[in-house]
Scaffold this active site. Structure first.
Site, PDB file in Angstrom:
ATOM      1  N   PRO A  23      72.831   4.053  10.997  1.00  0.00           N
ATOM      2  CA  PRO A  23      72.607   4.564   9.636  1.00  0.00           C
ATOM      3  C   PRO A  23      71.391   5.487   9.605  1.00  0.00           C
ATOM      4  CG  PRO A  23      72.998   2.200   9.605  1.00  0.00           C
ATOM      5  CD  PRO A  23      72.816   2.577  11.040  1.00  0.00           C
ATOM      6  N   ALA A  57      71.789   4.140   4.620  1.00  0.00           N
ATOM      7  CA  ALA A  57      71.531   3.039   3.690  1.00  0.00           C
ATOM      8  C   ALA A  57      72.107   3.420   2.328  1.00  0.00           C
ATOM      9  CB  ALA A  57      70.029   2.792   3.582  1.00  0.00           C
ATOM     10  N   GLN A  99      76.407   0.641   5.407  1.00  0.00           N
ATOM     11  CA  GLN A  99      75.205  -0.187   5.340  1.00  0.00           C
ATOM     12  C   GLN A  99      74.837  -0.371   3.870  1.00  0.00           C
ATOM     13  OE1 GLN A  99      71.099   1.158   6.306  1.00  0.00           O
ATOM     14  NE2 GLN A  99      71.196  -0.328   7.981  1.00  0.00           N
ATOM     15  N   TYR A 182      62.504  -3.074   3.417  1.00  0.00           N
ATOM     16  CA  TYR A 182      63.248  -3.011   2.171  1.00  0.00           C
ATOM     17  C   TYR A 182      63.428  -4.424   1.608  1.00  0.00           C
ATOM     18  CZ  TYR A 182      63.829   1.764   3.758  1.00  0.00           C
ATOM     19  OH  TYR A 182      63.576   3.043   4.202  1.00  0.00           O
ATOM     20  N   ARG A 230      71.296  -6.046   9.817  1.00  0.00           N
ATOM     21  CA  ARG A 230      70.180  -5.367  10.495  1.00  0.00           C
ATOM     22  C   ARG A 230      68.879  -6.072  10.132  1.00  0.00           C
ATOM     23  NH1 ARG A 230      68.813   1.011  11.306  1.00  0.00           N
ATOM     24  NH2 ARG A 230      70.172   0.606  13.089  1.00  0.00           N
ATOM     25  N   LEU A 301      65.215   5.002  20.018  1.00  0.00           N
ATOM     26  CA  LEU A 301      64.942   5.974  21.087  1.00  0.00           C
ATOM     27  C   LEU A 301      65.824   5.739  22.313  1.00  0.00           C
ATOM     28  CD1 LEU A 301      61.074   6.542  20.911  1.00  0.00           C
ATOM     29  CD2 LEU A 301      62.924   7.813  19.807  1.00  0.00           C
ATOM     30  N   GLY A 323      70.539   7.276  16.737  1.00  0.00           N
ATOM     31  CA  GLY A 323      70.210   7.982  15.510  1.00  0.00           C
ATOM     32  C   GLY A 323      69.851   9.418  15.796  1.00  0.00           C
TER      33      GLY A 323
END
Length: 356
Positions: A23, A57, A99, A182, A230, A301, A323
């Site tokens: 995401p 998200a 997500q 979050y 997640r 990464l 990502g």
């Protein structure tokens, strides 16, 4: 066949390889609606061969958005635009995942390229944020409202309604976002959760809201479809959420019917010292997988074919989520298969460019 391109079945869903589009916030919506940007952004990764493609998200409520430009699924009107995307993804042999997220105290911010600062409630396009406790992410930002019991009930309803809409929109995998500082992560962490009721204090109390969200989502989510969660496996800060906590949580989530733990880290402490480097979070996916006995996804990464293959071949995780590398190269899976000597199907329209 390489580990990276070995298929896997979760519940009724078969993924053609282990490469997942993580995401990634695009900050390109108006009023939560998906548009052509989202279709092209996500659709191109399906053309590029990713097995599972997650939306960014996606806010379960207007106040759950990170910015006024976040993708949303808080009303039925959002379904049509999202369905257009899932249909395209499915047509190209990939699975569409969503997500589901609530930004909590990190909501009501400008987009990164607009400065990224908090938008006070009194300003145009700003709103009051909520959290487990009235503690801002950054001291200079507006203090969030501590959620009341009624507010918590509304959050649970929002997640369930969002999951129902996700099914209608054609998603076959859902991920509950309980990471990166979050709302659900804020409840998990003793640094941001200082409540004295049944949602605060002990480990069991702090994970209560996440468990209730999972229960609400599962009430409308088809049993044959996978459910991911997640987490931020560590906060990289003394006194915060730890890898030990993540293993304990994953062990509980396994008993609750969660299929995969997506292991990220950080995000709840503004100035945490994080040792960022290639694959710096893989160790958490490996530990959760081994100690909790649940499938995991590694993220952070992961940029090279050999790196991704080694993670899977060594049994450190069951999936790799990319990502930034997918932002650089939407066709990473096609290139990766060639590098590993795997013969995979290319889109018919691109077949003439397939390396021999």
């Amino acid at each position: 066949m390489s580990a990276l391109f070995s298929p896997i079945t979760i519940r009724s869903i078969q993924l053609k390889n282990r490469i997942v589009v993580s995401p990634m916030c695009q900050y390109s919506s108006e009023n939560g609606f998906a548009n052509d940007w989202h279709l092209v952004h996500l659709g191109s990764r399906a053309v590029g061969g990713a097995a599972l493609i997650f939306t960014e998200a996606t806010a379960v409520s207007p106040e759950g958005r990170i910015s006024p430009h976040d993708l949303g699924i808080w009303k039925d009107d959002h379904i049509a635009g999202l369905k257009r995307i899932t249909q395209f993804i499915n047509q190209h042999g990939s699975i569409a995942g969503i997500q589901l997220a609530h930004a909590g105290r990190k909501a009501s911010h400008h987009r990164p390229w607009d400065g990224g600062k908090a938008i006070p409630p009194a300003e145009e396009r700003g709103w009051e944020t909520v959290a487990p406790s009235s503690i801002p992410f950054i001291e200079a930002e507006p203090r969030p409202l501590a959620l009341t019991k009624e507010g918590i009930e509304n959050v649970l309803i929002d997640f369930q309604d969002a999951a129902r809409r996700a099914v209608e929109a054609g998603f076959q995998v859902a991920e509950i976002h309980a990471a990166h500082g979050y709302l659900l992560h804020e409840f998990l962490s003793p640094l941001s959760n200082q409540r004295t009721d049944e949602y605060g204090g002990s480990f069991d109390n702090r994970i209560r809201l996440l468990l209730q969200v999972i229960e609400q989502v599962q009430a409308v989510w088809p049993e044959e479809y996978p459910l991911f969660v997640r987490i931020s496996a560590t906060e990289w800060t003394e006194g915060g959420w730890t890898a030990d906590d993540s293993v304990a949580l994953a062990s509980v989530l396994k008993t609750k019917g969660v299929d995969v733990i997506d292991c990220s880290s950080g995000g709840n402490v503004a100035h945490a010292k994080i040792p960022v480097g290639p694959g710096y979070q893989v160790e958490f996916a490996e530990r959760v997988k081994q100690e909790a006995g649940i499938m995991t996804a590694a993220v952070g990464l992961i940029t090279h074919v050999d790196q991704a293959e080694a993670i899977l071949a060594n049994g450190q995780a069951d999936f790799v989520l990319l990502g930034r590398e997918f932002l650089r190269d939407p066709y990473f899976p096609l290139h990766a298969a060639h590098a590993l000597g795997d013969d995979i199907i290319w889109p018919s329209q691109y077949e003439r460019a397939k390396p021999k």
